[in-house]
Design a protein around this motif. Structure first.
Motif, mmCIF file in Angstrom:
data_model
loop_
_atom_site.group_PDB
_atom_site.id
_atom_site.type_symbol
_atom_site.label_atom_id
_atom_site.label_comp_id
_atom_site.label_asym_id
_atom_site.label_seq_id
_atom_site.Cartn_x
_atom_site.Cartn_y
_atom_site.Cartn_z
ATOM 1 N N TYR A 81 27.756 -52.472 -35.547
ATOM 2 C CA TYR A 81 26.335 -52.118 -35.494
ATOM 3 C C TYR A 81 25.508 -53.075 -36.352
ATOM 4 N N ALA B 260 24.816 -56.365 -34.819
ATOM 5 C CA ALA B 260 23.828 -56.289 -33.747
ATOM 6 C C ALA B 260 22.412 -56.068 -34.265
ATOM 7 N N GLU C 239 29.528 -53.520 -31.631
ATOM 8 C CA GLU C 239 28.488 -54.535 -31.461
ATOM 9 C C GLU C 239 28.026 -54.564 -30.009
ATOM 10 N N TYR C 240 28.962 -54.459 -29.086
ATOM 11 C CA TYR C 240 28.614 -54.411 -27.663
ATOM 12 C C TYR C 240 27.741 -53.181 -27.369
ATOM 13 N N ARG D 289 24.130 -53.471 -28.894
ATOM 14 C CA ARG D 289 23.232 -54.364 -28.169
ATOM 15 C C ARG D 289 22.739 -53.710 -26.876
ATOM 16 N N GLN D 290 23.605 -52.916 -26.256
ATOM 17 C CA GLN D 290 23.173 -52.157 -25.079
ATOM 18 C C GLN D 290 22.112 -51.128 -25.473
ATOM 19 N N ILE E 229 20.023 -51.247 -28.027
ATOM 20 C CA ILE E 229 18.773 -51.916 -28.375
ATOM 21 C C ILE E 229 17.996 -52.318 -27.125
ATOM 22 N N SER E 230 18.703 -52.746 -26.090
ATOM 23 C CA SER E 230 18.010 -53.250 -24.910
ATOM 24 C C SER E 230 17.701 -52.171 -23.876
ATOM 25 N N GLN F 130 14.543 -57.691 -25.308
ATOM 26 C CA GLN F 130 15.421 -58.855 -25.397
ATOM 27 C C GLN F 130 14.983 -59.792 -26.519
ATOM 28 N N LEU G 247 16.067 -58.158 -29.710
ATOM 29 C CA LEU G 247 17.513 -58.267 -29.869
ATOM 30 C C LEU G 247 17.884 -59.628 -30.449
ATOM 31 N N SER H 145 19.631 -60.425 -34.270
ATOM 32 C CA SER H 145 21.037 -60.791 -34.102
ATOM 33 C C SER H 145 21.629 -61.404 -35.352
ATOM 34 N N ARG H 146 22.833 -60.922 -35.702
ATOM 35 C CA ARG H 146 23.690 -61.531 -36.713
ATOM 36 C C ARG H 146 22.984 -61.826 -38.029
#
Length: 244
Positions: A20, A23, A208-209, A212-213, A215-216, A229, A232, A236-237
């Motif tokens: 998390y 992301a 993390e996957y 990101r889903q 968030i978007s 997007q 995001l 990121s990172r």
């Protein structure tokens, strides 16, 4: 810029939490056992009590209730000890408070299989299948990645036969199972070297996957700003000083 916040319940050493954070989330972990190697803000408490007191301060609740009630290694009991299934209570609390949630557990657990992730999907050195139930209120669950064919067996002894392979067994000891250093490398978990914490962890790549889903496409992504997007990419990172 507002960052999404996740309450990480039954957090153990922070495998889920790190995903998390990578992301772009701020993370607070809760566990009934002290976790000095947990890399983010940590609260020593009963997870269900913390859920009742804290959940509405967060955009998302992640819960990894103990898996011993479901895993093939214990099947709910171990040498006379009975393990309680906390998944139904966790789900009820999430529904009661109206918060978006992710509940993670092993195959055989009583959760919806909205998402099933495997280490091979992320090029890891473990298989470690895990199911995720996502309660993202009013929006679809995250997209299921294609399950990639395993490149070979898990290394170790089974039924008197030793097999070599590209994956390690990240549980137990002996019999060709992974040691601490191998588990750290295979799951991309470097901040703890405690064997029991590693055997209970999920690779950060999984969450993390999911993050990101969320968030978007989740409610936070749908309402925080017009362009999820761009947000995001901006989140990121972030950098993390694990020594601090």
């Amino acid at each position: 810029m507002t960052r999404p916040r996740v309450l990480d319940l039954f957090c153990c050493a922070g495998g889920a939490a790190m995903g998390y954070w990578r992301a772009g989330f701020d993370v607070v972990g809760v566990d009934i056992t002290s976790r000095p190697r947990y890399p983010f803000r940590f609260v020593l408490a009963d997870a269900l009590d913390a859920m009742r007191e804290m959940c509405q301060e967060f955009h998302l609740v992640h819960a990894s209730p103990p898996c011993q009630a479901h895993t093939a290694l214990t099947k709910g009991t171990n040498r006379g000890r009975t393990y309680v299934d906390l998944i139904p209570q966790m789900r009820e609390l999430c529904e009661w408070y109206g918060v978006d949630w992710v509940i993670e557990n092993v195959p055989g657990a009583g959760i919806r299989k909205d998402l099933t992730l495997c280490g091979e999907m992320f090029g890891l050195g473990v298989i470690r299948h895990r199911h995720f139930e996502t309660g993202w209120l009013g929006v679809p669950p995250p997209e299921q990645p294609k399950h990639i064919k395993h490149r070979g067996p898990v290394r170790g002894w089974r039924h008197g036969v030793y097999r070599d392979g590209p994956y390690i067994a990240a549980y137990g000891k002996g019999g060709g199972k992974g040691n601490v250093r191998e588990m750290q490398t295979a799951m991309d978990i470097t901040w703890t070297d405690v064997h029991d914490e590693l055997t209970e962890a999920i690779p950060p790549a999984y969450t993390e996957y999911i993050a990101r889903q969320f968030i978007s496409t989740g409610r936070w992504g749908a309402t925080a700003t017009p362009n999820a997007q761009d947000r995001l990419a901006a989140l990121s990172r972030p950098s993390l000083d694990l020594a601090s």
